[in-house]
Design a protein around this motif. Structure first.
Motif, mmCIF file in Angstrom:
data_model
loop_
_atom_site.group_PDB
_atom_site.id
_atom_site.type_symbol
_atom_site.label_atom_id
_atom_site.label_comp_id
_atom_site.label_asym_id
_atom_site.label_seq_id
_atom_site.Cartn_x
_atom_site.Cartn_y
_atom_site.Cartn_z
ATOM 1 N N UNK A 1 42.619 29.273 43.000
ATOM 2 C CA UNK A 1 44.123 29.015 42.259
ATOM 3 C C UNK A 1 45.057 30.275 42.217
ATOM 4 N N UNK A 2 44.349 31.416 42.050
ATOM 5 C CA UNK A 2 45.173 32.719 41.809
ATOM 6 C C UNK A 2 45.981 33.029 43.090
ATOM 7 N N UNK A 3 45.616 32.412 44.121
ATOM 8 C CA UNK A 3 46.436 32.751 45.516
ATOM 9 C C UNK A 3 47.511 31.607 45.631
ATOM 10 N N UNK A 4 48.813 32.341 44.974
ATOM 11 C CA UNK A 4 49.738 31.442 45.222
ATOM 12 C C UNK A 4 50.750 31.824 46.172
ATOM 13 N N UNK A 5 50.583 32.757 47.024
ATOM 14 C CA UNK A 5 51.729 33.213 47.838
ATOM 15 C C UNK A 5 52.057 32.240 48.859
ATOM 16 N N UNK A 6 51.316 31.332 49.195
ATOM 17 C CA UNK A 6 51.662 30.453 50.219
ATOM 18 C C UNK A 6 52.632 29.340 49.409
ATOM 19 N N UNK A 7 52.261 28.602 48.355
ATOM 20 C CA UNK A 7 52.968 27.735 47.752
ATOM 21 C C UNK A 7 54.494 28.613 47.248
#
Length: 291
Positions: free
Chosen positions: A73-79
């Motif tokens: 959930x903390x990996x938001x770069x793509x979105x």
């Protein structure tokens, strides 16, 4: 060509992890004439990432981001990039096949969360990450490029060498390149070295840049004048046909063991480059030849 790097991750800002990707990117692209304008480190925060991209595009035609492409959930770069460049997240069968292959090679079982790595923005050109599950995404807008790469250092290094650097060189052709040569100097402090070679340094042509970095690699002892061992780094802008220059600099010994500076194999650049040796008292000699 100007390049900006954005390293993304809360762990970078709290000192839990050190950003090595930015240095790897600069090290691999600089020889081909790429100038890294700036490096930004930002949190896993959508607004911070977008602000960093806006700032980077003000001075660079190419931006490389690292980090934030994982399945949690903390990996938001793509979105965030999907929101910035438009489009929507859709499952890419080729990415899913690559994820399955990587997971199988690691002897693991694919779970639903990792399978979501196959969701990629429709606004990006996808480059398969052959050593990881996070695909590389190539975005373009108004002639500018953003490449989103994984934060895992060995994945970044591998994909830079095998995919990203070759494509960037092909996409943005340049007749300019940089070369670096480093020399270890023993027995001189950084300031003493600078004073000793000042005349030679001042006579360098504008496309040569000299920099020193002091490193206390060995303890001071009675035989050394200083514990500082400055590295001399010579950056050379190569234009057209290069040739080799070999330089030796021998000042008076600094102690009874006859320590002396030795600088050699400096590669220089232009066919019209002619170096006039300094007066004999400086004890400097230059030899050069065409390649």
């Amino acid at each position: 060509m100007n390049l900006s790097v954005i390293a993304i991750g809360d762990e970078l800002l709290i000192g839990q992890v050190i950003d090595t990707n930015s240095g790897d990117i600069a090290h691999r692209l600089n020889p081909f004439g790429w100038n890294v304008n700036d490096v930004q480190i930002v949190a896993d925060d959508a607004d911070s990432i977008k602000t960093a991209i806006d700032r980077a595009f003000q001075s660079s035609d190419v931006v490389i981001t690292t980090g934030g492409l994982g399945p949690t959930k903390d990996d938001i770069t793509k979105a965030t990039l999907c929101s910035y460049f438009g489009g929507e997240l859709k499952e890419d069968p080729d990415v899913l096949d690559n994820v399955k292959k990587v997971i199988e090679q690691r002897g693991l079982k694919l779970n639903d969360l990792t399978a979501r790595q196959a969701l990629v923005p429709t606004s990006a050109r996808i480059i398969q990450n052959t050593v990881g599950t996070a695909p590389i995404m190539w975005f373009e807008r108004d002639g500018k490029v953003l490449i989103a790469m994984p934060g895992v250092p060995f994945e970044t290094r591998e994909m830079l060498d095998t995919a990203i650097v070759p494509q960037l060189i092909d996409r943005f052709k340049s007749d300019l390149s940089y070369e670096h040569r480093s020399v270890l100097v023993i027995g001189y402090s950084e300031s003493l070295l600078a004073m000793t070679i000042a005349d030679w340094e001042n006579s360098l042509p504008p496309y040569l840049h000299l920099a020193t970095i002091s490193n206390n690699l060995f303890p001071a002892n009675q035989n050394s004048k200083s514990s500082c061992l400055p590295y001399i780094s010579l950056t050379i802008h190569r234009l057209q046909m290069p040739f080799s220059a070999f330089l030796q600099f021998r000042p008076e010994p600094v102690d009874r063991h006859g320590q002396r500076i030795f600088i050699h194999i400096l590669r220089a650049v232009r066919p019209d480059f002619i170096y006039q040796p300094l007066p004999p008292q400086h004890n400097i000699s230059i030899l050069h030849k065409e390649l």
